[in-house]
Design a protein around this motif. Structure first.
Motif, PDB file in Angstrom:
ATOM      1  N   THR A 167     -53.543   5.211 -34.335  1.00 21.20           N
ATOM      2  CA  THR A 167     -52.871   4.787 -35.563  1.00 21.20           C
ATOM      3  C   THR A 167     -51.625   3.964 -35.257  1.00 21.20           C
ATOM      4  OG1 THR A 167     -53.637   6.850 -36.573  1.00 21.20           O
ATOM      5  CG2 THR A 167     -52.008   5.596 -37.795  1.00 21.20           C
ATOM      6  N   ILE A 168     -50.894   4.357 -34.226  1.00 21.35           N
ATOM      7  CA  ILE A 168     -49.708   3.592 -33.805  1.00 21.35           C
ATOM      8  C   ILE A 168     -50.120   2.195 -33.356  1.00 21.35           C
ATOM      9  CG2 ILE A 168     -47.825   3.441 -32.128  1.00 21.35           C
ATOM     10  CD1 ILE A 168     -47.814   6.555 -32.096  1.00 21.35           C
ATOM     11  N   LEU A 169     -51.181   2.105 -32.558  1.00 24.09           N
ATOM     12  CA  LEU A 169     -51.657   0.800 -32.094  1.00 24.09           C
ATOM     13  C   LEU A 169     -52.101  -0.063 -33.267  1.00 24.09           C
ATOM     14  CD1 LEU A 169     -53.705   1.710 -28.877  1.00 24.09           C
ATOM     15  CD2 LEU A 169     -51.450   0.641 -29.011  1.00 24.09           C
ATOM     16  N   ASN A 170     -52.811   0.542 -34.227  1.00 21.13           N
ATOM     17  CA  ASN A 170     -53.248  -0.200 -35.408  1.00 21.13           C
ATOM     18  C   ASN A 170     -52.035  -0.777 -36.150  1.00 21.13           C
ATOM     19  OD1 ASN A 170     -55.678  -0.755 -37.284  1.00 21.13           O
ATOM     20  ND2 ASN A 170     -54.151   0.079 -38.680  1.00 21.13           N
ATOM     21  N   ALA A 171     -50.997   0.056 -36.304  1.00 22.76           N
ATOM     22  CA  ALA A 171     -49.778  -0.398 -36.989  1.00 22.76           C
ATOM     23  C   ALA A 171     -49.095  -1.518 -36.210  1.00 22.76           C
ATOM     24  CB  ALA A 171     -48.827   0.782 -37.175  1.00 22.76           C
ATOM     25  N   ALA A 172     -49.143  -1.446 -34.886  1.00 22.29           N
ATOM     26  CA  ALA A 172     -48.471  -2.435 -34.044  1.00 22.29           C
ATOM     27  C   ALA A 172     -49.132  -3.808 -34.089  1.00 22.29           C
ATOM     28  CB  ALA A 172     -48.425  -1.940 -32.601  1.00 22.29           C
ATOM     29  N   LEU A 173     -50.395  -3.854 -34.519  1.00 26.62           N
ATOM     30  CA  LEU A 173     -51.161  -5.100 -34.482  1.00 26.62           C
ATOM     31  C   LEU A 173     -51.076  -5.912 -35.773  1.00 26.62           C
ATOM     32  CD1 LEU A 173     -54.331  -3.720 -32.675  1.00 26.62           C
ATOM     33  CD2 LEU A 173     -52.678  -5.337 -31.717  1.00 26.62           C
ATOM     34  N   CYS A 174     -50.245  -5.499 -36.731  1.00 27.78           N
ATOM     35  CA  CYS A 174     -50.227  -6.164 -38.041  1.00 27.78           C
ATOM     36  C   CYS A 174     -49.830  -7.637 -37.953  1.00 27.78           C
ATOM     37  CB  CYS A 174     -49.332  -5.410 -39.019  1.00 27.78           C
ATOM     38  SG  CYS A 174     -47.593  -5.342 -38.551  1.00 27.78           S
ATOM     39  N   LYS A 175     -48.881  -7.974 -37.077  1.00 29.90           N
ATOM     40  CA  LYS A 175     -48.459  -9.373 -36.954  1.00 29.90           C
ATOM     41  C   LYS A 175     -49.501 -10.215 -36.223  1.00 29.90           C
ATOM     42  CE  LYS A 175     -44.338  -8.909 -35.067  1.00 29.90           C
ATOM     43  NZ  LYS A 175     -42.960  -9.255 -34.621  1.00 29.90           N
ATOM     44  N   VAL A 176     -50.132  -9.614 -35.224  1.00 31.82           N
ATOM     45  CA  VAL A 176     -51.156 -10.328 -34.454  1.00 31.82           C
ATOM     46  C   VAL A 176     -52.320 -10.733 -35.353  1.00 31.82           C
ATOM     47  CG1 VAL A 176     -52.787 -10.177 -32.538  1.00 31.82           C
ATOM     48  CG2 VAL A 176     -50.566  -9.084 -32.354  1.00 31.82           C
ATOM     49  N   ILE A 177     -52.800  -9.792 -36.173  1.00 33.34           N
ATOM     50  CA  ILE A 177     -53.963 -10.080 -37.022  1.00 33.34           C
ATOM     51  C   ILE A 177     -53.604 -11.101 -38.103  1.00 33.34           C
ATOM     52  CG2 ILE A 177     -53.696  -8.279 -38.777  1.00 33.34           C
ATOM     53  CD1 ILE A 177     -56.970  -9.183 -36.954  1.00 33.34           C
ATOM     54  N   GLU A 178     -52.368 -11.058 -38.583  1.00 33.96           N
ATOM     55  CA  GLU A 178     -51.917 -12.032 -39.589  1.00 33.96           C
ATOM     56  C   GLU A 178     -51.956 -13.441 -39.004  1.00 33.96           C
ATOM     57  OE1 GLU A 178     -50.751 -13.371 -43.238  1.00 33.96           O
ATOM     58  OE2 GLU A 178     -50.956 -11.225 -42.823  1.00 33.96           O
ATOM     59  N   THR A 179     -51.425 -13.586 -37.790  1.00 33.95           N
ATOM     60  CA  THR A 179     -51.419 -14.892 -37.119  1.00 33.95           C
ATOM     61  C   THR A 179     -52.834 -15.369 -36.826  1.00 33.95           C
ATOM     62  OG1 THR A 179     -49.318 -14.306 -36.069  1.00 33.95           O
ATOM     63  CG2 THR A 179     -50.539 -16.141 -35.108  1.00 33.95           C
ATOM     64  N   THR A 180     -53.685 -14.454 -36.377  1.00 34.78           N
ATOM     65  CA  THR A 180     -55.069 -14.802 -36.025  1.00 34.78           C
ATOM     66  C   THR A 180     -55.843 -15.286 -37.238  1.00 34.78           C
ATOM     67  OG1 THR A 180     -55.078 -13.166 -34.244  1.00 34.78           O
ATOM     68  CG2 THR A 180     -57.209 -13.923 -35.038  1.00 34.78           C
ATOM     69  N   THR A 181     -55.773 -14.540 -38.331  1.00 33.31           N
ATOM     70  CA  THR A 181     -56.546 -14.912 -39.533  1.00 33.31           C
ATOM     71  C   THR A 181     -56.031 -16.210 -40.131  1.00 33.31           C
ATOM     72  OG1 THR A 181     -55.123 -13.427 -40.834  1.00 33.31           O
ATOM     73  CG2 THR A 181     -57.230 -12.567 -40.104  1.00 33.31           C
ATOM     74  N   GLN A 182     -54.705 -16.372 -40.160  1.00 30.07           N
ATOM     75  CA  GLN A 182     -54.142 -17.613 -40.690  1.00 30.07           C
ATOM     76  C   GLN A 182     -54.561 -18.809 -39.841  1.00 30.07           C
ATOM     77  OE1 GLN A 182     -49.892 -17.448 -41.149  1.00 30.07           O
ATOM     78  NE2 GLN A 182     -49.969 -16.168 -42.987  1.00 30.07           N
ATOM     79  N   GLY A 183     -54.526 -18.617 -38.522  1.00 29.33           N
ATOM     80  CA  GLY A 183     -54.905 -19.699 -37.614  1.00 29.33           C
ATOM     81  C   GLY A 183     -56.350 -20.122 -37.792  1.00 29.33           C
ATOM     82  N   PHE A 184     -57.242 -19.135 -37.989  1.00 29.08           N
ATOM     83  CA  PHE A 184     -58.660 -19.445 -38.173  1.00 29.08           C
ATOM     84  C   PHE A 184     -58.883 -20.210 -39.476  1.00 29.08           C
ATOM     85  CE2 PHE A 184     -63.164 -17.721 -38.985  1.00 29.08           C
ATOM     86  CZ  PHE A 184     -63.750 -18.725 -38.222  1.00 29.08           C
ATOM     87  N   VAL A 185     -58.267 -19.736 -40.552  1.00 29.38           N
ATOM     88  CA  VAL A 185     -58.409 -20.414 -41.856  1.00 29.38           C
ATOM     89  C   VAL A 185     -57.849 -21.831 -41.782  1.00 29.38           C
ATOM     90  CG1 VAL A 185     -57.636 -20.409 -44.259  1.00 29.38           C
ATOM     91  CG2 VAL A 185     -58.410 -18.281 -43.199  1.00 29.38           C
ATOM     92  N   GLN A 186     -56.713 -21.995 -41.119  1.00 32.12           N
ATOM     93  CA  GLN A 186     -56.111 -23.325 -40.987  1.00 32.12           C
ATOM     94  C   GLN A 186     -56.979 -24.263 -40.148  1.00 32.12           C
ATOM     95  OE1 GLN A 186     -52.196 -22.457 -39.446  1.00 32.12           O
ATOM     96  NE2 GLN A 186     -51.467 -21.636 -41.404  1.00 32.12           N
TER      97      GLN A 186
END
Length: 516
Positions: free
Chosen positions: A197-216
């Motif tokens: 759960t801690i790792l999942n919480a820590a990845l919130c910024k990474v996934i935001e950047t990844t998804t935005q980058g793919f859409v862009q």
């Protein structure tokens, strides 16, 4: 109608285009860039140029990425996490972050609190929540944390306290603040579930950047009105919104994409799969068309967790693995020239002896300039091949459930280094498109939903428990982007808990459905 599938590996980024019948139209393979985003953009550009199709007819785009795995392993781009464990004073003897690497704790801030709350193993209340306690804690943490992990003792039996604390956090920090609840992520076992759960919480910024980058990247190529999905590590897909809630589920999605792609290409539902990349070889097992799930706790970045993970063995052997000789001892890997193979391997004019050079010398592959490896002694090349066989045989033996020879489906761009015969393997099945099986697996996948909870059959009959778990799994699938009318039950796993006096059972249910 067309679908795009992209899989980012450690060495190569593969992109493929499928038509409405899921037939492969075009595929490209290009080196993975250091920032990953550039590699995705380049692969997408090459794919669309080569396929020469009407972009307005592209309806779906899927991405399998190693971004979250890399972030944990490299300790980069992680969010500052606050950990709220509901279990005071019963769990105070073992604190959050116990047995974590020190550098990882520093990256995540190390903020934690053991608050009142939690349940006993039979569902009885351990202690009641204290809203004032939580509110005071949140005021102390304001500006110090970017995400919060909530972990309740035995929340796998009852998770209402976790959900209540989530509501309180949203009242203070806002609806958009990233919050991870352990009951929705991990399995039985407090510390391992907390770690996941801690790792999942820590990845919130990474996934935001990844998804935005793919859409862009898609929009830069003129692709706008498409459904975008990310790959999960069980061989299925999830929507961007769902991925933002559970980024940890993207970890190890690369090998599962390859396993799903191997099943599609070979039309085999139950077999062993060997995926050879540029740096590593991943071995997994197909069960009814899906990757076999690991039944033991898995370490991610030296941190012990118990969330859903595929049963995969990775070997430091790939098409770019470096071959060395020390006296009479030949070693292959585990280090690799990686995405620089086209510059450093002998067949491409480089100065590093790799497994690809050995394959070309023995006539197993036709890449680069074979005259550049003609000087390699054939006996030596065969000795290297024996070492490659030995590495694969040992790994395959570990994945077997019996001593009998197994059938093996071979995929991956580095598959050219694999010998024609391997001890313990009866047949090796290959496909013309095996080099891009991972991208194919990403694009043909369905949407899944999974739910796991401990039910006490003496209080809630088995049929009612099964129905409840299935309904909750369906809700997860819908959240992930599945069409409700297409969802079907594919797996039920029941594990009786011997230590419980009232016939308690850990019930895990999985459903799959078609994408929107």
């Amino acid at each position: 109608m067309y679908k795009i599938g992209i899989d980012v590996g450690g060495t190569n980024t593969d992109a493929i285009l499928l038509d409405h019948n899921s037939q492969l139209i075009y595929s490209v393979k290009s080196p993975t860039s250091l920032d990953i985003k550039t590699g995705i953009e380049k692969s997408l550009q090459q794919l669309l140029e080569g396929a020469n199709i009407d972009k307005t007819k592209i309806t779906h785009a899927m991405l399998g990425t190693t971004q979250c795995t890399n972030a944990i392993v490299e300790r980069k781009k992680l969010a500052k996490v606050g950990v709220i464990r509901l279990g005071y004073p019963a769990t105070a003897s073992v604190l959050p972050y116990t047995a974590w690497p020190a550098d990882m704790i520093d990256k995540l801030s190390g903020n934690y609190a053991i608050a009142h709350g939690g349940y006993e193993y039979d569902g009885q209340l351990l202690s009641a929540l204290d809203q004032q306690e939580i509110t005071k804690l949140l005021e102390e943490w304001r500006g110090q944390v970017e995400s919060i992990a909530i972990v309740g003792v035995f929340s796998s039996i009852k998770n209402d306290q976790e959900l209540q604390v989530r509501e309180w956090i949203q009242e203070v920090y806002g609806e958009e603040f990233p919050i991870s609840c352990s009951s929705l992520i991990g399995s039985v076992g407090l510390i391992e579930r907390e770690n996941a759960t801690i790792l999942n919480a820590a990845l919130c910024k990474v996934i935001e950047t990844t998804t935005q980058g793919f859409v862009q990247a898609l929009q830069a190529e003129g692709i706008f009105d498409v459904e975008v999905y990310l790959c999960q590590n069980d061989g299925t897909l999830m929507s961007i919104d769902y991925a933002k809630q559970f980024p940890i589920l993207t970890i190890a999605c690369g090998p599962t994409n390859s396993i799903r792609g191997a099943s599609y290409l070979s039309q085999i539902q139950n077999t062993m799969v060997l995926d050879v990349g540029g740096t590593t070889s991943d071995i997994g097992v197909l069960q009814d068309g899906f990757p076999r799930e690991s039944s033991v706790a898995v370490e991610v970045g030296d941190i012990r967790t118990n969330f859903r993970m595929p049963d995969i063995i990775s070997v430091g052997l790939g098409g770019g693995s470096i071959v060395r000789v020390n006296g009479n001892i030949i070693t292959v890997g585990p280090d690799s020239v990686g995405y620089k193979i086209s510059e450093e391997a002998l067949v491409f004019g480089g100065s590093t002896l790799t497994t690809t050079d050995i394959a070309v010398r023995l006539g197993l592959a036709d890449v680069g300039d074979s005259t550049l490896v003609a000087h390699i002694d054939e006996a030596f090349a065969k000795a290297v091949q024996e070492e490659i066989s030995s590495l694969l045989e040992q790994a395959i033996d570990k994945m077997k459930t019996s001593s009998e020879d197994v059938s093996l489906v071979l995929v991956g761009g580095g598959g050219i280094i694999v010998p024609e015969k391997i001890r313990g393997v009866s047949t090796i099945v290959k496909s013309e498109y095996g080099g891009v099986a991972n991208a194919i697996g990403a694009s043909i996948a369905q949407i899944s939903g999974q739910y796991e909870q401990i039910y006490i059959y003496s209080k809630e009959p088995r049929e009612e428990s099964l129905k409840d778990a299935q309904n909750k799994a369906v809700k997860q699938a819908v959240l992930a982007g599945a069409l409700e009318g297409t969802i079907e039950l594919v797996e039920v796993e029941e594990t009786p808990l011997a230590y419980h006096p009232e016939n308690a059972t850990r019930l895990k249910v999985k459903v799959v459905g078609k994408m929107v």
